[in-house]
Design an enzyme around this catalytic site. Structure first.
Site, PDB file in Angstrom:
ATOM      1  N   ASP A 280     -26.050  31.505  16.926  1.00 57.39           N
ATOM      2  CA  ASP A 280     -26.811  32.105  18.017  1.00 57.39           C
ATOM      3  C   ASP A 280     -27.193  31.062  19.066  1.00 57.39           C
ATOM      4  O   ASP A 280     -27.066  29.854  18.851  1.00 57.39           O
ATOM      5  CB  ASP A 280     -28.081  32.755  17.471  1.00 57.39           C
ATOM      6  CG  ASP A 280     -27.798  33.990  16.640  1.00 57.39           C
ATOM      7  OD1 ASP A 280     -26.731  34.594  16.815  1.00 57.39           O
ATOM      8  OD2 ASP A 280     -28.659  34.349  15.804  1.00 57.39           O
TER       9      ASP A 280
ATOM     10  N   ARG B 205     -32.677  32.493   9.492  1.00 56.71           N
ATOM     11  CA  ARG B 205     -33.919  32.353  10.243  1.00 56.71           C
ATOM     12  C   ARG B 205     -34.979  33.336   9.754  1.00 56.71           C
ATOM     13  O   ARG B 205     -36.177  33.027   9.735  1.00 56.71           O
ATOM     14  CB  ARG B 205     -33.653  32.538  11.734  1.00 56.71           C
ATOM     15  CG  ARG B 205     -32.845  31.394  12.350  1.00 56.71           C
ATOM     16  CD  ARG B 205     -32.357  31.751  13.749  1.00 56.71           C
ATOM     17  NE  ARG B 205     -33.466  32.167  14.586  1.00 56.71           N
ATOM     18  CZ  ARG B 205     -33.309  32.957  15.661  1.00 56.71           C
ATOM     19  NH1 ARG B 205     -32.123  33.412  16.002  1.00 56.71           N
ATOM     20  NH2 ARG B 205     -34.365  33.288  16.377  1.00 56.71           N
TER      21      ARG B 205
ATOM     22  N   ARG C 183     -20.125  32.673  14.078  1.00 58.68           N
ATOM     23  CA  ARG C 183     -20.895  32.577  15.317  1.00 58.68           C
ATOM     24  C   ARG C 183     -22.272  31.985  15.033  1.00 58.68           C
ATOM     25  O   ARG C 183     -22.930  32.364  14.068  1.00 58.68           O
ATOM     26  CB  ARG C 183     -21.068  33.963  15.928  1.00 58.68           C
ATOM     27  CG  ARG C 183     -19.767  34.681  16.219  1.00 58.68           C
ATOM     28  CD  ARG C 183     -20.037  36.129  16.609  1.00 58.68           C
ATOM     29  NE  ARG C 183     -18.801  36.872  16.812  1.00 58.68           N
ATOM     30  CZ  ARG C 183     -18.749  38.185  17.055  1.00 58.68           C
ATOM     31  NH1 ARG C 183     -19.885  38.887  17.105  1.00 58.68           N
ATOM     32  NH2 ARG C 183     -17.600  38.794  17.223  1.00 58.68           N
TER      33      ARG C 183
END
Length: 245
Positions: free
Chosen positions: A52, A198, A50
């Site tokens: 974001d 991140r 996945r």
């Protein structure tokens, strides 16, 4: 029923992320709609992982089982025709064994994070890089980044809503490279925690700004606490670049 491996590029800005959500636009939802329009039946598309909301991909991989037997290049072209005008492109399609799983067969994932380190506003890269106006010491960032290489408990760099069973991951690469005003962070591992890339990039930017030293980064890692993390880099600079099998 043949299984197809798809390599996909997309701009994540218009989407809530990869994962299908009933009331929000997602990359998976757009691909499944295109697959259904192509073959006439509901088709599940399984991604390698996945991404974001706002995160991009130049090499996302997915697999799907198509009832009709398509030549791979024709399936690619049909999917792309039905994906328009979404900013999603199926770069390639190939037939793979039924044992292939886009997520579980992956051996390594590569991410790239783009920073534009300049005072001037963005003109061409709006929504595709993180503009950091203060001059970054990219050499210090790279040196500090090596403290994170190897197997560690990455709780500090893990989103509080991460659903992974364990915070332990083995980081194979974390390089910081400057080319003029462009600073790129390249990282690879078999898998990552939610928001790990991140979170690491944001903390490295603190090093580049002189707010943290390499020892501070090591201390944050050792704290095993989300509260010890630096700033979390925004999603628009992150790209899933490649998945190895």
């Amino acid at each position: 029923m043949p299984r197809y491996k798809l390599t996909i590029e997309y701009d994540g800005a218009p989407f809530c992320g990869w994962q299908l959500q009933a009331s929000l636009p997602s990359v998976q939802g757009a691909l499944e709609a295109a697959a259904q329009a192509t073959c006439g039946v509901a088709t599940r598309v399984h991604g390698s992982g996945r991404t974001d909301a706002g995160v991009h991909a130049t090499g996302q991989v997915a697999h799907c089982d198509i009832e009709k037997d398509f030549r791979p290049d024709r399936l690619r072209d049909a999917l792309n025709a039905h994906l328009r005008p979404n900013p999603i492109a199926v770069l390639s399609a190939e037939i793979v064994p039924d044992t292939f799983e886009a997520r579980f067969s992956a051996r390594k994932r590569h991410y790239r994070y783009r920073i534009m380190n300049r005072r001037a506003n963005l003109a061409l890269d709006v929504g595709r890089v993180w503009r950091v106006p203060q001059r970054l010491d990219s050499d210090a960032m790279h040196e500090a980044a090596q403290r994170l290489i190897g197997k560690h408990d990455f709780t500090t760099f893990r989103d509080t809503e991460c659903q992974a069973r364990s915070p332990e991951k083995t980081l194979d690469q974390l390089d910081v490279i400057r080319d003029g005003d462009a600073v790129t962070v390249l990282t690879s591992a078999r898998s990552f925690l939610h928001s790990q890339v991140r979170s690491m990039v944001g903390s490295l930017v603190w090093v580049g700004q002189g707010r943290w030293s390499a020892d501070d980064l090591s201390a944050a890692l050792a704290a095993r606490s989300r509260a010890a993390c630096g700033v979390v880099a925004p999603p628009e600079g992150l790209y899933l670049a490649k998945v190895e099998y």
